[in-house]
Design a protein around this motif. Structure first.
Motif, short mmCIF file in Angstrom:
data_model
loop_
_atom_site.label_atom_id
_atom_site.label_comp_id
_atom_site.label_asym_id
_atom_site.label_seq_id
_atom_site.Cartn_x
_atom_site.Cartn_y
_atom_site.Cartn_z
N GLU A 127 0.83 -1.20 0.00
CA GLU A 127 0.00 0.00 0.00
C GLU A 127 0.87 1.25 0.00
OE1 GLU A 127 -3.76 1.90 2.49
OE2 GLU A 127 -2.27 0.71 3.53
N LYS A 128 0.57 2.16 -0.89
CA LYS A 128 1.35 3.38 -0.98
C LYS A 128 1.06 4.26 0.24
CE LYS A 128 2.30 7.38 -3.90
NZ LYS A 128 1.98 8.09 -5.16
N LYS A 129 2.11 4.76 0.86
CA LYS A 129 1.94 5.61 2.03
C LYS A 129 1.63 7.04 1.59
CE LYS A 129 2.81 2.38 4.99
NZ LYS A 129 2.79 1.24 4.04
N GLU A 130 0.60 7.61 2.20
CA GLU A 130 0.15 8.96 1.86
C GLU A 130 0.31 9.87 3.08
OE1 GLU A 130 -0.81 9.75 -1.11
OE2 GLU A 130 -1.74 8.04 -2.09
N TYR A 131 0.67 11.13 2.81
CA TYR A 131 0.87 12.09 3.89
C TYR A 131 0.23 13.41 3.49
CZ TYR A 131 4.51 8.65 4.89
OH TYR A 131 5.19 7.48 5.12
N VAL A 157 -10.56 16.12 4.36
CA VAL A 157 -9.59 15.50 3.45
C VAL A 157 -10.24 14.37 2.64
CG1 VAL A 157 -7.63 16.10 4.89
CG2 VAL A 157 -8.79 13.92 5.26
N ARG A 158 -11.56 14.28 2.73
CA ARG A 158 -12.26 13.22 2.00
C ARG A 158 -12.10 13.45 0.50
NH1 ARG A 158 -18.05 12.67 4.08
NH2 ARG A 158 -16.89 11.81 5.85
N GLY A 159 -11.79 12.39 -0.22
CA GLY A 159 -11.61 12.49 -1.66
C GLY A 159 -10.19 12.82 -2.08
N ALA A 160 -9.31 13.12 -1.12
CA ALA A 160 -7.92 13.43 -1.47
C ALA A 160 -7.19 12.19 -1.96
CB ALA A 160 -7.20 14.01 -0.26
N THR A 161 -7.55 11.03 -1.46
CA THR A 161 -6.91 9.78 -1.84
C THR A 161 -7.86 8.62 -1.56
OG1 THR A 161 -5.04 8.31 -1.38
CG2 THR A 161 -5.83 9.66 0.43
N LYS A 162 -7.59 7.49 -2.19
CA LYS A 162 -8.40 6.30 -1.94
C LYS A 162 -7.95 5.58 -0.67
CE LYS A 162 -9.48 5.47 -6.82
NZ LYS A 162 -9.36 4.51 -7.95
#
Length: 303
Positions: A127-131, A157-162
């Motif tokens: 899983e790609k780590k998101e910050y 932050v909803r919708g910023a990433t899956k």
């Protein structure tokens, strides 16, 4: 011709390198005849060509079409949050990575999500780590148990990433400022443990001016509920009333900030986190968010 003339001629002949009395050199040896250049048989040419195609550089993976469920090993490692792709290549060459129990040193090696990848003995997840860094506004909370009258920060932050992100630390509805979101569990643990190595800076608004003796008392450290609270710096804010205080400390628990002043008889009207582990609010208006840069991520991991 007398005897002396004959002797002089013989001596001159000897000095000229062994030429005959007629002054002629020995004829050169004839060159060796060379036949027509032979061509290699076609079978040898084909073999040489095939050999060139099969001889690849060390650590070079065979080229083949990548399937939809595959990714390069260095990207897999990078997505796990261990290091960048460039650093992953170095670790792969060094033999630090195993796929399904086998050490892999090939560049461009392809893996699937179902493969078991170990990095220095640690199991990795793809899983790609998101910050994401949020400048939190008022009336949003990190808690899910404060009822429905206050909205949760996850909405911002909803919708910023899956990916499913969690806030690092807690903030009540009245606290504003920098809040980090990530799916990196190691990062969350790092910045929520009691013994912090990173500094946070808060601007605190009080109901009345902070007495200088109380400011000095806070700067020296205080005992609150049988726990000693140490701050790195505390000061009045320039060109602001003495009720506006700048406070620098390492704890990520905003409640500690509130308890410091309430313990001395002040009501805290507002707390704004302006710096979090070197991250600032520069070009980030209230209520907005942004992804961290690669360098910012590296800096956080090196704290």
């Amino acid at each position: 011709m007398n005897k002396n003339e004959g002797g002089n001629r013989r001596n001159a002949s000897n000095r000229t390198g062994g030429k005959s009395s007629f002054g002629k050199s020995k004829p050169p040896l004839p060159k060796r005849a060379q036949g027509p250049k032979k061509n290699k048989p076609a079978s040898f040419k084909a073999a040489d060509s095939a050999s060139e195609k099969t001889d690849k550089k060390p650590n070079q993976a065979p080229k083949r079409q990548k399937a939809s469920d595959e990714m390069r090993l260095n990207k897999y490692i990078s997505n796990s949050g261990v290091c960048s792709r460039r650093d992953a290549d170095i670790y792969i060459k060094s033999g630090n990575v195993k796929v399904n129990g086998v050490t892999v040193t090939e560049m461009g090696y392809l893996v699937k999500a179902t493969d078991v990848v170990n990095f220095d003995g640690a199991l990795l997840t793809p899983e790609k780590k998101e910050y994401i860094l949020l400048n939190k506004p008022k009336n949003f909370t990190t808690s899910l148990d404060e009822g429905f009258e206050h909205r949760n920060v996850s909405e911002l932050v909803r919708g910023a990433t899956k990916s499913v992100l969690s806030p690092v630390g807690r903030m009540d509805k009245n606290t504003t400022g920098l809040l980090l979101f990530t799916n990196d569990t190691d990062m969350i643990r790092k910045f929520t443990i009691p013994n912090q190595k990173s500094s946070k800076i808060y601007q605190v608004s009080l109901d009345k001016n902070l007495k200088f003796e109380d400011l000095e008392k806070i700067g020296k450290g205080m005992m609150i509920e049988n726990h000693r609270v140490n701050v790195e710096e505390i000061s009045y804010i320039d060109d602001e009333p003495k009720s506006e205080i700048g406070l620098k400390l390492r704890t990520a628990n905003v409640k500690v900030v509130r308890h410091i002043f309430e313990h001395l008889g002040y009501d805290v009207l507002r707390i704004d986190r302006v710096v979090f582990a070197g991250l600032t609010k520069k070009n980030l208006p209230r209520g907005n968010w942004r992804f961290l840069t690669e360098q910012e991520i590296i800096n956080l991991k090196n704290i």
